[in-house]
Design an enzyme around this catalytic site. Structure first.
Site, PDB file in Angstrom:
ATOM      1  CB  CYS A  64      -0.978  -0.017   1.174  1.00  0.00           C
ATOM      2  SG  CYS A  64      -0.305  -0.713   2.678  1.00  0.00           S
TER       3      CYS A  64
ATOM      4  CG  HIS B 262      -1.122   3.871   4.421  1.00  0.00           C
ATOM      5  ND1 HIS B 262      -1.907   3.616   5.520  1.00  0.00           N
ATOM      6  CD2 HIS B 262      -0.740   2.659   3.933  1.00  0.00           C
ATOM      7  CE1 HIS B 262      -2.000   2.296   5.692  1.00  0.00           C
ATOM      8  NE2 HIS B 262      -1.310   1.701   4.740  1.00  0.00           N
TER       9      HIS B 262
HETATM   10  N1  LIG Z   1      -5.553  -3.611   4.516  1.00  0.00           N
HETATM   11  C1  LIG Z   1      -4.810  -2.960   3.647  1.00  0.00           C
HETATM   12  O1  LIG Z   1      -4.767  -1.706   3.633  1.00  0.00           O
HETATM   13  C2  LIG Z   1      -3.984  -3.706   2.644  1.00  0.00           C
HETATM   14  C3  LIG Z   1      -3.297  -2.967   1.685  1.00  0.00           C
HETATM   15  C4  LIG Z   1      -2.533  -3.626   0.738  1.00  0.00           C
HETATM   16  C5  LIG Z   1      -2.466  -5.000   0.737  1.00  0.00           C
HETATM   17  N2  LIG Z   1      -3.110  -5.711   1.684  1.00  0.00           N
HETATM   18  C6  LIG Z   1      -3.020  -7.182   1.606  1.00  0.00           C
HETATM   19  O2  LIG Z   1      -4.307  -7.650   1.182  1.00  0.00           O
HETATM   20  C7  LIG Z   1      -4.585  -8.925   1.771  1.00  0.00           C
HETATM   21  C8  LIG Z   1      -5.900  -8.821   2.556  1.00  0.00           C
HETATM   22  O3  LIG Z   1      -5.750  -7.855   3.579  1.00  0.00           O
HETATM   23  P1  LIG Z   1      -6.953  -7.404   4.514  1.00  0.00           P
HETATM   24  O4  LIG Z   1      -6.453  -6.213   5.214  1.00  0.00           O
HETATM   25  O5  LIG Z   1      -8.203  -7.332   3.722  1.00  0.00           O
HETATM   26  O6  LIG Z   1      -7.047  -8.669   5.529  1.00  0.00           O
HETATM   27  P2  LIG Z   1      -8.268  -9.129   6.426  1.00  0.00           P
HETATM   28  O7  LIG Z   1      -9.179  -7.998   6.697  1.00  0.00           O
HETATM   29  O8  LIG Z   1      -7.664  -9.840   7.579  1.00  0.00           O
HETATM   30  O9  LIG Z   1      -9.035 -10.210   5.500  1.00  0.00           O
HETATM   31  C9  LIG Z   1      -8.521 -11.494   5.229  1.00  0.00           C
HETATM   32  C10 LIG Z   1      -9.500 -12.282   4.362  1.00  0.00           C
HETATM   33  O10 LIG Z   1      -8.936 -13.582   4.093  1.00  0.00           O
HETATM   34  C11 LIG Z   1      -9.880 -14.595   4.494  1.00  0.00           C
HETATM   35  N3  LIG Z   1      -9.153 -15.783   4.957  1.00  0.00           N
HETATM   36  C12 LIG Z   1      -8.392 -15.902   6.083  1.00  0.00           C
HETATM   37  N4  LIG Z   1      -7.888 -17.157   6.178  1.00  0.00           N
HETATM   38  C13 LIG Z   1      -8.343 -17.840   5.085  1.00  0.00           C
HETATM   39  C14 LIG Z   1      -8.183 -19.150   4.607  1.00  0.00           C
HETATM   40  N5  LIG Z   1      -7.439 -20.049   5.276  1.00  0.00           N
HETATM   41  N6  LIG Z   1      -8.798 -19.501   3.442  1.00  0.00           N
HETATM   42  C15 LIG Z   1      -9.556 -18.615   2.755  1.00  0.00           C
HETATM   43  N7  LIG Z   1      -9.740 -17.332   3.168  1.00  0.00           N
HETATM   44  C16 LIG Z   1      -9.151 -16.955   4.311  1.00  0.00           C
HETATM   45  C17 LIG Z   1     -10.698 -13.953   5.594  1.00  0.00           C
HETATM   46  O11 LIG Z   1     -11.932 -14.650   5.733  1.00  0.00           O
HETATM   47  P3  LIG Z   1     -12.741 -14.701   7.153  1.00  0.00           P
HETATM   48  O12 LIG Z   1     -13.479 -13.411   7.257  1.00  0.00           O
HETATM   49  O13 LIG Z   1     -13.644 -15.873   6.968  1.00  0.00           O
HETATM   50  O14 LIG Z   1     -11.709 -14.892   8.224  1.00  0.00           O
HETATM   51  C18 LIG Z   1     -10.859 -12.545   5.022  1.00  0.00           C
HETATM   52  O15 LIG Z   1     -11.846 -12.546   4.013  1.00  0.00           O
HETATM   53  C19 LIG Z   1      -3.361  -9.253   2.650  1.00  0.00           C
HETATM   54  O16 LIG Z   1      -2.462 -10.042   1.898  1.00  0.00           O
HETATM   55  C20 LIG Z   1      -2.760  -7.882   2.937  1.00  0.00           C
HETATM   56  O17 LIG Z   1      -1.395  -7.926   3.222  1.00  0.00           O
HETATM   57  C21 LIG Z   1      -3.885  -5.101   2.633  1.00  0.00           C
END
Ligand SMILES: NC(=O)c1ccc[n+]([C@@H]2O[C@H](COP(=O)([O-])OP(=O)(O)OC[C@H]3O[C@@H](n4cnc5c(N)ncnc54)[C@H](OP(=O)(O)O)[C@@H]3O)[C@@H](O)[C@H]2O)c1
EC number: 1.2.1.11
Length: 346
Positions: A146, A239
């Site tokens: 990000c 950010h």
């Molecule tokens: N947040 C940001 O600003 C941001 C920015 C850039 C990149 N990212 C990247 O984007 C990705 C997602 O980030 P996020 O912030 O959205 O994370 P998050 O809110 O923790 O969401 C994670 C997602 O993955 C699912 N999940 C977890 N374990 C799983 C499994 N074993 N099998 C299938 N699905 C599973 C979760 O489902 P449940 O709800 O069922 O647990 C949820 O839908 C990460 O790789 C992160 O590093 C995030």
């Protein structure tokens, strides 16, 4: 005809943004969603803890969450964590799926395009080499970290016009960057956390890759020196980055502002991509802007301000702000997919 799309990790913060953007997208139709075991089998509207400002789209409420993707879709958007994505995404690419991923694994693989389309759209051509090397029928394309997405877009016109050989950044990163269950209120309220696991190396390496060159053997990182210090602050979304850049040509802040304001994004502007902002970088001249609460509404555009000379470094310094789950994740993922459509890759 709209292309059929799936979102993996649809219940997370980035997943919710993807669902929201795709539900009103002219080129893609969201037909499949996945999440972890605890959510699978449930209707999206019942399983999701919806936290973003747009209402949950009616068209998605009744879609049933699966644990793994079985549908035949044209494109997969992944918002899985890197540990889960590592296996899932490679299996999908092997099966022929075209995967655009937010997860950090494979971002530095020289045959995986790490795309911030206004900055390095040409790197998408490395997919031919990726398919040859891995023997996949599908493909994996990555969205940058990000901070990296926001930083490289803000730097692009400066890099092109004046050359940059050293970048120092200090970040103030929103809580939403840690995911839906990332940080307890007790840790972040009234506080700053001066460490984000793995973040500084991501910003440093990915910036070099994005400004790198596509060669026969893949994408080769450029030699810009980048050093980052990354910090979590009690802001919900957006950010902020204090950027200090040593330039290779003498210039002054007015010329830098002119370069940013006349930035044309030549590589992609002729494609008419629906998610590409008309003005990808907005310059604010007030001394106290940009601010996350006031300026994150720009979504896909990065907002910069306080552009001034840096005598100590021999260059300029400025303040940049970008929406971490839109420009820093879901929005850029969709823009990459649009670029792939425009280039007849899917
Ligand atoms: N947040 C940001 O600003 C941001 C920015 C850039 C990149 N990212 C990247 O984007 C990705 C997602 O980030 P996020 O912030 O959205 O994370 P998050 O809110 O923790 O969401 C994670 C997602 O993955 C699912 N999940 C977890 N374990 C799983 C499994 N074993 N099998 C299938 N699905 C599973 C979760 O489902 P449940 O709800 O069922 O647990 C949820 O839908 C990460 O790789 C992160 O590093 C995030």
């Amino acid at each position: 005809m709209r292309r059929r799309a799936a979102v993996l990790g649809a219940t997370g913060i980035v997943g919710q943004r993807l669902v929201s953007i795709l539900s009103r997208h002219p080129w893609f139709e969201l037909v499949a969603i996945t999440a972890s075991e605890k959510s699978s089998g449930r209707k999206y509207g019942e399983a999701v803890n919806w936290v973003i400002e747009d209402p949950i789209p009616e068209s998605v409420k009744d879609l049933v969450l699966q644990q793994s993707l079985t549908d035949d879709v044209d494109i997969v958007f992944s918002a899985l964590s890197a540990d889960v994505a590592a296996e899932v995404e490679v299996n999908l690419a092997r099966k022929g799926y075209f995967v655009v991923s937010n997860a950090s694994n494979m971002r530095l693989d020289s045959t995986v395009p790490l795309l911030n389309p206004e900055v390095n759209a040409g790197h998408i051509e490395v997919l031919e080499l990726q398919r040859k090397l891995y023997g996949w029928e599908g493909a994996i394309l990555k969205v940058p970290n990000c901070v990296t997405a926001i930083l490289t877009l803000a730097l692009k016109p400066i890099f092109d016009e004046f050359g940059v050989d050293l970048v120092v950044v200090s970040t103030m990163q929103a809580i939403s960057g840690a995911g839906l269950s990332g940080l307890p209120a007790m840790s972040i309220q009234d506080n700053i956390i001066p460490h984000i696991e793995g973040e500084e190396a991501k910003v440093e390496n990915e910036t070099r890759k994005i400004f790198g060159k596509l060669e026969q053997r893949g994408i080769v990182q450029c030699s810009i020196n980048v050093t980052a210090s990354c910090h979590r602050v009690p802001v919900l979304e957006g950010h902020s980055i204090a950027v200090f850049a040593r330039l290779m040509k003498n210039t002054d802040p007015d010329e830098v502002i002119r370069a940013i304001e006349s930035f044309k994004t030549n590589e992609i502007r002729n494609f008419g991509l629906p998610t590409a902002p008309k003005k990808p970088i907005i310059v604010r001249r007030e001394v106290d802007r940009p601010q996350p609460r006031l300026d994150r509404k720009e979504g896909m555009a990065v907002v910069v301000g306080r552009i001034r000379e840096d005598r100590a470094l021999g260059g300029i310094k400025f303040f940049a702000l970008g929406h971490n789950t839109i420009r820093g994740a879901a929005g850029t993922a969709v823009l990459i997919a649009e670029l792939a459509v425009a280039k007849n890759l899917l």
